[in-house]
Write an enzyme that holds these catalytic residues in place. Sequence first.
Site, PDB file in Angstrom:
ATOM      1  N   GLU A 114      -7.226   2.341  -6.641  1.00  0.00           N
ATOM      2  CA  GLU A 114      -6.305   1.533  -5.835  1.00  0.00           C
ATOM      3  C   GLU A 114      -7.040   0.781  -4.724  1.00  0.00           C
ATOM      4  O   GLU A 114      -6.708  -0.372  -4.416  1.00  0.00           O
ATOM      5  CB  GLU A 114      -5.208   2.439  -5.258  1.00  0.00           C
ATOM      6  CG  GLU A 114      -4.292   2.979  -6.356  1.00  0.00           C
ATOM      7  CD  GLU A 114      -3.278   3.996  -5.866  1.00  0.00           C
ATOM      8  OE1 GLU A 114      -3.265   4.321  -4.656  1.00  0.00           O
ATOM      9  OE2 GLU A 114      -2.481   4.452  -6.712  1.00  0.00           O
ATOM     10  N   HIS A 145       3.638   3.426   0.048  1.00  0.00           N
ATOM     11  CA  HIS A 145       2.883   3.979  -1.085  1.00  0.00           C
ATOM     12  C   HIS A 145       1.676   4.721  -0.532  1.00  0.00           C
ATOM     13  O   HIS A 145       1.091   4.306   0.470  1.00  0.00           O
ATOM     14  CB  HIS A 145       2.377   2.859  -2.012  1.00  0.00           C
ATOM     15  CG  HIS A 145       1.343   3.357  -2.976  1.00  0.00           C
ATOM     16  ND1 HIS A 145       1.685   3.961  -4.170  1.00  0.00           N
ATOM     17  CD2 HIS A 145      -0.015   3.415  -2.901  1.00  0.00           C
ATOM     18  CE1 HIS A 145       0.576   4.359  -4.783  1.00  0.00           C
ATOM     19  NE2 HIS A 145      -0.474   4.034  -4.033  1.00  0.00           N
ATOM     20  N   LYS A 202       5.470  -1.171   1.803  1.00  0.00           N
ATOM     21  CA  LYS A 202       6.104  -1.929   0.729  1.00  0.00           C
ATOM     22  C   LYS A 202       6.989  -3.050   1.299  1.00  0.00           C
ATOM     23  O   LYS A 202       7.299  -3.050   2.506  1.00  0.00           O
ATOM     24  CB  LYS A 202       6.929  -0.964  -0.130  1.00  0.00           C
ATOM     25  CG  LYS A 202       6.085   0.084  -0.861  1.00  0.00           C
ATOM     26  CD  LYS A 202       6.964   0.989  -1.724  1.00  0.00           C
ATOM     27  CE  LYS A 202       6.134   2.020  -2.474  1.00  0.00           C
ATOM     28  NZ  LYS A 202       6.982   2.838  -3.408  1.00  0.00           N
ATOM     29  N   TYR A 226       0.581  -0.631 -10.758  1.00  0.00           N
ATOM     30  CA  TYR A 226       1.388   0.524 -11.180  1.00  0.00           C
ATOM     31  C   TYR A 226       1.255   0.799 -12.682  1.00  0.00           C
ATOM     32  O   TYR A 226       2.158   1.398 -13.281  1.00  0.00           O
ATOM     33  CB  TYR A 226       2.853   0.299 -10.798  1.00  0.00           C
ATOM     34  CG  TYR A 226       3.203   0.768  -9.394  1.00  0.00           C
ATOM     35  CD1 TYR A 226       2.946   2.088  -8.975  1.00  0.00           C
ATOM     36  CD2 TYR A 226       3.817  -0.087  -8.481  1.00  0.00           C
ATOM     37  CE1 TYR A 226       3.285   2.524  -7.700  1.00  0.00           C
ATOM     38  CE2 TYR A 226       4.158   0.352  -7.194  1.00  0.00           C
ATOM     39  CZ  TYR A 226       3.891   1.660  -6.821  1.00  0.00           C
ATOM     40  OH  TYR A 226       4.239   2.103  -5.561  1.00  0.00           O
ATOM     41  N   THR A 231       8.822  11.446  -2.742  1.00  0.00           N
ATOM     42  CA  THR A 231       9.174  10.164  -3.377  1.00  0.00           C
ATOM     43  C   THR A 231      10.652   9.850  -3.178  1.00  0.00           C
ATOM     44  O   THR A 231      11.008   8.736  -2.766  1.00  0.00           O
ATOM     45  CB  THR A 231       8.868  10.223  -4.892  1.00  0.00           C
ATOM     46  OG1 THR A 231       7.513  10.639  -5.069  1.00  0.00           O
ATOM     47  CG2 THR A 231       9.109   8.884  -5.548  1.00  0.00           C
ATOM     48  N   ASN A 287      11.293   2.935  -0.825  1.00  0.00           N
ATOM     49  CA  ASN A 287      10.932   4.091  -0.005  1.00  0.00           C
ATOM     50  C   ASN A 287       9.772   3.792   0.954  1.00  0.00           C
ATOM     51  O   ASN A 287       9.029   4.675   1.352  1.00  0.00           O
ATOM     52  CB  ASN A 287      10.658   5.310  -0.891  1.00  0.00           C
ATOM     53  CG  ASN A 287       9.561   5.050  -1.912  1.00  0.00           C
ATOM     54  OD1 ASN A 287       8.917   4.001  -1.875  1.00  0.00           O
ATOM     55  ND2 ASN A 287       9.322   6.000  -2.787  1.00  0.00           N
ATOM     56  N   PHE A 303      11.767   3.163 -14.657  1.00  0.00           N
ATOM     57  CA  PHE A 303      11.831   2.425 -13.391  1.00  0.00           C
ATOM     58  C   PHE A 303      10.738   1.363 -13.254  1.00  0.00           C
ATOM     59  O   PHE A 303      10.675   0.671 -12.243  1.00  0.00           O
ATOM     60  CB  PHE A 303      11.761   3.404 -12.204  1.00  0.00           C
ATOM     61  CG  PHE A 303      10.547   4.302 -12.168  1.00  0.00           C
ATOM     62  CD1 PHE A 303       9.347   3.877 -11.613  1.00  0.00           C
ATOM     63  CD2 PHE A 303      10.607   5.595 -12.688  1.00  0.00           C
ATOM     64  CE1 PHE A 303       8.238   4.706 -11.570  1.00  0.00           C
ATOM     65  CE2 PHE A 303       9.505   6.444 -12.649  1.00  0.00           C
ATOM     66  CZ  PHE A 303       8.308   5.987 -12.089  1.00  0.00           C
ATOM     67  N   ARG A 340       9.541   8.515   4.901  1.00  0.00           N
ATOM     68  CA  ARG A 340      10.611   8.267   3.934  1.00  0.00           C
ATOM     69  C   ARG A 340      11.934   8.888   4.379  1.00  0.00           C
ATOM     70  O   ARG A 340      12.992   8.283   4.194  1.00  0.00           O
ATOM     71  CB  ARG A 340      10.169   8.759   2.562  1.00  0.00           C
ATOM     72  CG  ARG A 340       9.154   7.789   1.916  1.00  0.00           C
ATOM     73  CD  ARG A 340       8.453   8.403   0.733  1.00  0.00           C
ATOM     74  NE  ARG A 340       7.750   7.400  -0.075  1.00  0.00           N
ATOM     75  CZ  ARG A 340       6.972   7.713  -1.117  1.00  0.00           C
ATOM     76  NH1 ARG A 340       6.798   8.979  -1.459  1.00  0.00           N
ATOM     77  NH2 ARG A 340       6.356   6.755  -1.794  1.00  0.00           N
TER      78      ARG A 340
END
Length: 139
Positions: free
Chosen positions: A126, A115, A9, A49, A91, A112, A57, A102
Site C-alpha cells: 500500500e 483505512h 477516506k 483494493y 471495520t 468508515n 461490497f 470509527r
Amino acid sequence: MERTLSIIKPDGVTRGLIGDVIRRFEKNGLNIIAMKMIHMDKTQAEGFYAVHLGKPFFDSLTDFMSSGPAVVMILEGDDAIAKNRELMGATNYKDAAPGTIRADHATDIEKNVVHGSDAPETAAFEIGYFFNSFEIIRR
Ligand code: UDP
Ligand code: MG
C-alpha cells in the site's frame, strides 16, 4: 520502528475530519513521514483494493473511494500497524470500541472514515502504491 499506510477516506475529508484524525496520530506516537491529498479514479481504487476483488461490497467500495479527495499518509512508530488499527476501531463502526475514530465518526460499514494496513506485507504494497522514495521523509 514500523510503517503503515493510512487513508482519510472521502467521507472523512468531506465532513471536515482531517484535523481530528491527524491529531489522534500525533498524540499517539504515530509520526507522519509522508502525506498528500489525492482523488483516485475508479481504476486506481480497484487496484488499491484488489485484495477484495469479487466480494459483494467491492463495486460500491471502489465507487466510494473514487468519489472525492482522500488524504494518504505513511505513519511510522513502534507497532505502527497495530496501533493505527487500534485507533481506527473495528471495520463495522457498530462493533468499534468507544473513543476510536470509527466509533466516533463512521456513519456506515462502508463510510468508515479511515483505512489502515493490516499486516507488514499489505503495508509495503500500500505504501508503494501511493508513494515513491522521494516523497518519504528521512528521519
Ligand atoms: N466494507 C464494506 N462492507 C463490508 C466490509 C467492508 O463496505 O462488509 C468496506 C469498508 O469501507 C472497509 C473496506 O471495505 O473499511 C475494506 O474492508 P476490510 O475488511 O479490509 O476492512 P478494514 O481493513 O478497512 O477495517
Ligand atoms: Mg483492510
